[in-house]
Write a protein that holds these residues in place. Sequence first.
Motif, PDB file in Angstrom:
ATOM      1  N   ILE A  51       0.845  -1.200   0.000  1.00  0.00           N
ATOM      2  CA  ILE A  51       0.000   0.000   0.000  1.00  0.00           C
ATOM      3  C   ILE A  51       0.878   1.247   0.000  1.00  0.00           C
ATOM      4  O   ILE A  51       0.597   2.214  -0.717  1.00  0.00           O
ATOM      5  CB  ILE A  51      -0.955  -0.027   1.205  1.00  0.00           C
ATOM      6  CG1 ILE A  51      -1.969  -1.159   1.036  1.00  0.00           C
ATOM      7  CG2 ILE A  51      -1.676   1.315   1.339  1.00  0.00           C
ATOM      8  CD1 ILE A  51      -2.841  -1.391   2.243  1.00  0.00           C
ATOM      9  N   ASP A  52       1.964   1.232   0.770  1.00  0.00           N
ATOM     10  CA  ASP A  52       2.864   2.375   0.801  1.00  0.00           C
ATOM     11  C   ASP A  52       3.490   2.628  -0.570  1.00  0.00           C
ATOM     12  O   ASP A  52       3.584   3.768  -1.029  1.00  0.00           O
ATOM     13  CB  ASP A  52       3.975   2.153   1.841  1.00  0.00           C
ATOM     14  CG  ASP A  52       3.445   2.237   3.268  1.00  0.00           C
ATOM     15  OD1 ASP A  52       2.342   2.790   3.443  1.00  0.00           O
ATOM     16  OD2 ASP A  52       4.148   1.766   4.180  1.00  0.00           O
ATOM     17  N   VAL A  53       3.913   1.572  -1.224  1.00  0.00           N
ATOM     18  CA  VAL A  53       4.508   1.710  -2.552  1.00  0.00           C
ATOM     19  C   VAL A  53       3.473   2.258  -3.536  1.00  0.00           C
ATOM     20  O   VAL A  53       3.775   3.136  -4.352  1.00  0.00           O
ATOM     21  CB  VAL A  53       5.079   0.359  -3.042  1.00  0.00           C
ATOM     22  CG1 VAL A  53       5.452   0.431  -4.515  1.00  0.00           C
ATOM     23  CG2 VAL A  53       6.277  -0.055  -2.209  1.00  0.00           C
ATOM     24  N   LEU A  54       2.261   1.769  -3.482  1.00  0.00           N
ATOM     25  CA  LEU A  54       1.214   2.254  -4.383  1.00  0.00           C
ATOM     26  C   LEU A  54       0.895   3.721  -4.119  1.00  0.00           C
ATOM     27  O   LEU A  54       0.673   4.498  -5.059  1.00  0.00           O
ATOM     28  CB  LEU A  54      -0.042   1.394  -4.236  1.00  0.00           C
ATOM     29  CG  LEU A  54       0.070  -0.033  -4.780  1.00  0.00           C
ATOM     30  CD1 LEU A  54      -1.221  -0.797  -4.497  1.00  0.00           C
ATOM     31  CD2 LEU A  54       0.343  -0.018  -6.261  1.00  0.00           C
ATOM     32  N   LEU A  55       0.860   4.128  -2.857  1.00  0.00           N
ATOM     33  CA  LEU A  55       0.600   5.537  -2.551  1.00  0.00           C
ATOM     34  C   LEU A  55       1.735   6.428  -3.047  1.00  0.00           C
ATOM     35  O   LEU A  55       1.489   7.520  -3.574  1.00  0.00           O
ATOM     36  CB  LEU A  55       0.396   5.719  -1.043  1.00  0.00           C
ATOM     37  CG  LEU A  55      -0.928   5.196  -0.497  1.00  0.00           C
ATOM     38  CD1 LEU A  55      -0.959   5.313   1.024  1.00  0.00           C
ATOM     39  CD2 LEU A  55      -2.095   5.935  -1.111  1.00  0.00           C
ATOM     40  N   MET A  77       3.613  10.285  -7.164  1.00  0.00           N
ATOM     41  CA  MET A  77       4.563  10.580  -8.240  1.00  0.00           C
ATOM     42  C   MET A  77       3.837  10.872  -9.553  1.00  0.00           C
ATOM     43  O   MET A  77       4.205  11.791 -10.291  1.00  0.00           O
ATOM     44  CB  MET A  77       5.547   9.412  -8.432  1.00  0.00           C
ATOM     45  CG  MET A  77       6.495   9.195  -7.273  1.00  0.00           C
ATOM     46  SD  MET A  77       7.604  10.560  -7.041  1.00  0.00           S
ATOM     47  CE  MET A  77       8.665  10.328  -8.429  1.00  0.00           C
ATOM     48  N   PHE A  78       2.814  10.103  -9.866  1.00  0.00           N
ATOM     49  CA  PHE A  78       2.036  10.345 -11.088  1.00  0.00           C
ATOM     50  C   PHE A  78       1.297  11.673 -11.019  1.00  0.00           C
ATOM     51  O   PHE A  78       1.211  12.396 -12.004  1.00  0.00           O
ATOM     52  CB  PHE A  78       1.050   9.199 -11.340  1.00  0.00           C
ATOM     53  CG  PHE A  78       1.701   7.955 -11.855  1.00  0.00           C
ATOM     54  CD1 PHE A  78       2.600   7.991 -12.911  1.00  0.00           C
ATOM     55  CD2 PHE A  78       1.411   6.727 -11.287  1.00  0.00           C
ATOM     56  CE1 PHE A  78       3.200   6.836 -13.393  1.00  0.00           C
ATOM     57  CE2 PHE A  78       2.002   5.570 -11.758  1.00  0.00           C
ATOM     58  CZ  PHE A  78       2.907   5.620 -12.809  1.00  0.00           C
ATOM     59  N   ILE A  79       0.764  12.011  -9.867  1.00  0.00           N
ATOM     60  CA  ILE A  79       0.048  13.280  -9.724  1.00  0.00           C
ATOM     61  C   ILE A  79       1.004  14.449  -9.911  1.00  0.00           C
ATOM     62  O   ILE A  79       0.671  15.445 -10.551  1.00  0.00           O
ATOM     63  CB  ILE A  79      -0.655  13.339  -8.354  1.00  0.00           C
ATOM     64  CG1 ILE A  79      -1.826  12.349  -8.323  1.00  0.00           C
ATOM     65  CG2 ILE A  79      -1.141  14.753  -8.052  1.00  0.00           C
ATOM     66  CD1 ILE A  79      -2.476  12.206  -6.970  1.00  0.00           C
TER      67      ILE A  79
END
Length: 124
Positions: free
Chosen positions: A5-9, A14-16
């Motif tokens: 979950i931390d990696v996905l957040l 980063m994408f935003i």
Amino acid sequence: MTPLIDVLLVLLIMFIITIPIQTHAVKVDLPQNSKTPANPVDSQKNKITIDAAGTVAWNGSPVDEVTLRQYLDQSAAMNPEPELHFQPAPDARYEVVDKTLAVVKRSAITKLGFIGNEQYRNDF
């Protein structure tokens, strides 16, 4: 599960951050009128003013909407195109200013500048 979950957040953030900022632009590309009236159009710069009473003036002379459009078309046909300065009075009605800007937009003018806006730079 927590590291995933931390990696996905982190990836989401980063994408935003990397998404480019959207810009809004209005282009003015319209046909020119070939009719040319008498020559009240200056070859260097012209000025449209609007007073508090709603009177539209071209280089100091009051004009109606049709005459203004003719002057704008004549100005756009010149090479090089002269600058167009637009200066409404602070207490001019928005409706008249908007109508005049619509006439300018429908012409083929590409060099348009707003005069007098610098007095409002500290108001916001």
